[in-house]
Design an enzyme around this catalytic site. Structure first.
Site, PDB file in Angstrom:
ATOM      1  N   ASN A 207       0.859  -1.179   0.000  1.00  0.00           N
ATOM      2  CA  ASN A 207       0.000   0.000   0.000  1.00  0.00           C
ATOM      3  C   ASN A 207       0.901   1.237   0.000  1.00  0.00           C
ATOM      4  OD1 ASN A 207       0.659   0.711   2.752  1.00  0.00           O
ATOM      5  ND2 ASN A 207      -0.876  -0.749   3.480  1.00  0.00           N
ATOM      6  N   GLU A 210       3.273   1.562   3.029  1.00  0.00           N
ATOM      7  CA  GLU A 210       4.392   0.602   3.001  1.00  0.00           C
ATOM      8  C   GLU A 210       5.426   0.997   1.959  1.00  0.00           C
ATOM      9  OE1 GLU A 210       1.747  -3.326   4.337  1.00  0.00           O
ATOM     10  OE2 GLU A 210       1.908  -2.746   2.223  1.00  0.00           O
ATOM     11  N   ASP A 277      -5.375  -8.570   0.886  1.00  0.00           N
ATOM     12  CA  ASP A 277      -5.390 -10.013   0.587  1.00  0.00           C
ATOM     13  C   ASP A 277      -6.104 -10.270  -0.736  1.00  0.00           C
ATOM     14  OD1 ASP A 277      -4.241 -10.406   3.091  1.00  0.00           O
ATOM     15  OD2 ASP A 277      -6.148 -10.851   4.064  1.00  0.00           O
TER      16      ASP A 277
END
Length: 325
Positions: A207, A210, A277
């Site tokens: 993301n 990150e 996920d």
């Protein structure tokens, strides 16, 4: 647009023949649902009157569930404890006809479990039961042996790192050795801030927070985003970097220099739990089904748009994906 839609349907129709291995931190997500009508007299906290509770596959198990729900063939490897939650995971996978031989039991280590208290669709508190120490060398060797046994079947691998002690340098080296020279795309959902940990793999899906930490530069505008993505590609040798940006959608950077901005599709966002996920799982499944990185990113983005419109750890079906397309 009609040609794009037909192409997407072709890819989706290939899902049942597409095989993906998910390696990572297996978890159970427990949701306790209730209502709040008063504050506790003991402390300034809400009193939740529990109405129901349920358990969902979490962490890398949720990645597997997303691939399964979309009709893909999924393999799983990871660590559980010798406890009720570990047995729950095994039972769930067997009911889905997912091979459980790659799931290793470590005695004395609890199965990771996240419990969320939800009142009126809002999360009140979360508490975690886990052991984040590195798993044993013996467990790593068993996981790599399992991957070696199934490697000829695979079209893609997802490494789902939740930093719970499963993903180690030794395990990653084993995966590199097993997949080297094979037509298998390895996708990383990262947790480490130092992306050199994942060097040598194909696709990484951080993301924007990150990605910013990995580069040491906060992403606050489009120029920052471009510099960030291009740096990650060049510095770590990935074939593609897919940066997810919440309500801004996602941006795909490819080794050939292409940069593709993909707008978010969610009409309403109720819960972002597990959206990452969904992105990495559906992206890998699409690549295994013959999609280009761009096609896989568009389909993963649409799938994530469905999932964030649901409360709790959720998945998306083929029918739902075709509906939003």
């Amino acid at each position: 647009m009609e040609d794009d839609y037909k192409r997407f349907l072709e890819i989706i129709d290939n899902f049942p023949k597409s095989k993906v291995l998910v390696v990572g931190d297996l978890m159970v997500d427990q949701f306790i649902w209730g209502n709040v009508s008063r504050i506790s007299p003991e402390a300034p906290v809400p009193v939740v009157e529990v109405t129901s509770e349920n358990f969902h596959l979490g962490g890398s198990a949720n990645v597997s569930n997303n691939i399964f729900s979309m009709g893909g063939k999924v393999y799983v490897t990871g660590i559980i404890g010798s406890d009720d939650m570990g047995r729950l995971l095994i039972r769930n996978f067997r009911e889905m006809n997912i091979d459980t031989r790659g799931i290793i039991v470590e005695h004395g280590r609890p199965t990771t479990m996240k419990t969320r208290i939800i009142a009126r669709s809002q999360q009140v508190v979360r508490f975690d039961r886990e052991n984040k120490n590195s798993v044993s060398l013996n467990s790593v060797e068993k996981m790599v042996e399992y991957i070696e046994r199934i490697r000829d079947d695979l079209g893609a691998v997802v490494i789902s790192d939740y930093s719970k002690g499963i993903i180690s340098e030794k395990l990653l080296k084993g995966i590199r050795d097993v997949t080297s020279g094979r037509d298998v795309v390895v996708c990383i959902d990262p947790k480490q801030s130092d992306f050199s940990f994942y060097q040598g793999f194909d696709v990484i899906t951080p993301n924007h927070h990150e990605a910013g930490r990995a580069v040491g530069m906060e992403i606050v505008c489009e120029d920052d985003l471009i510099k960030n993505g291009e740096f990650l590609l060049e510095r770590f040798g990935f074939k593609a970097v897919l940066i997810t940006r919440g309500e801004e959608g996602m941006t795909l950077f490819e080794k050939n220099g292409d940069i593709t901005h993909i707008s978010a599709v969610a009409r309403e966002v109720f819960d972002v739990t597990g959206a990452g996920d969904t992105v990495v799982g559906i992206f890998a499944l699409c690549v295994a089904a013959g999609a280009t990185f761009k096609e896989a990113a568009v389909l993963a983005n649409n799938a994530a748009g469905v999932v964030v419109g649901k409360v709790g750890t959720a998945t998306v079906s083929q029918e739902e994906l075709k509906g939003v397309l």
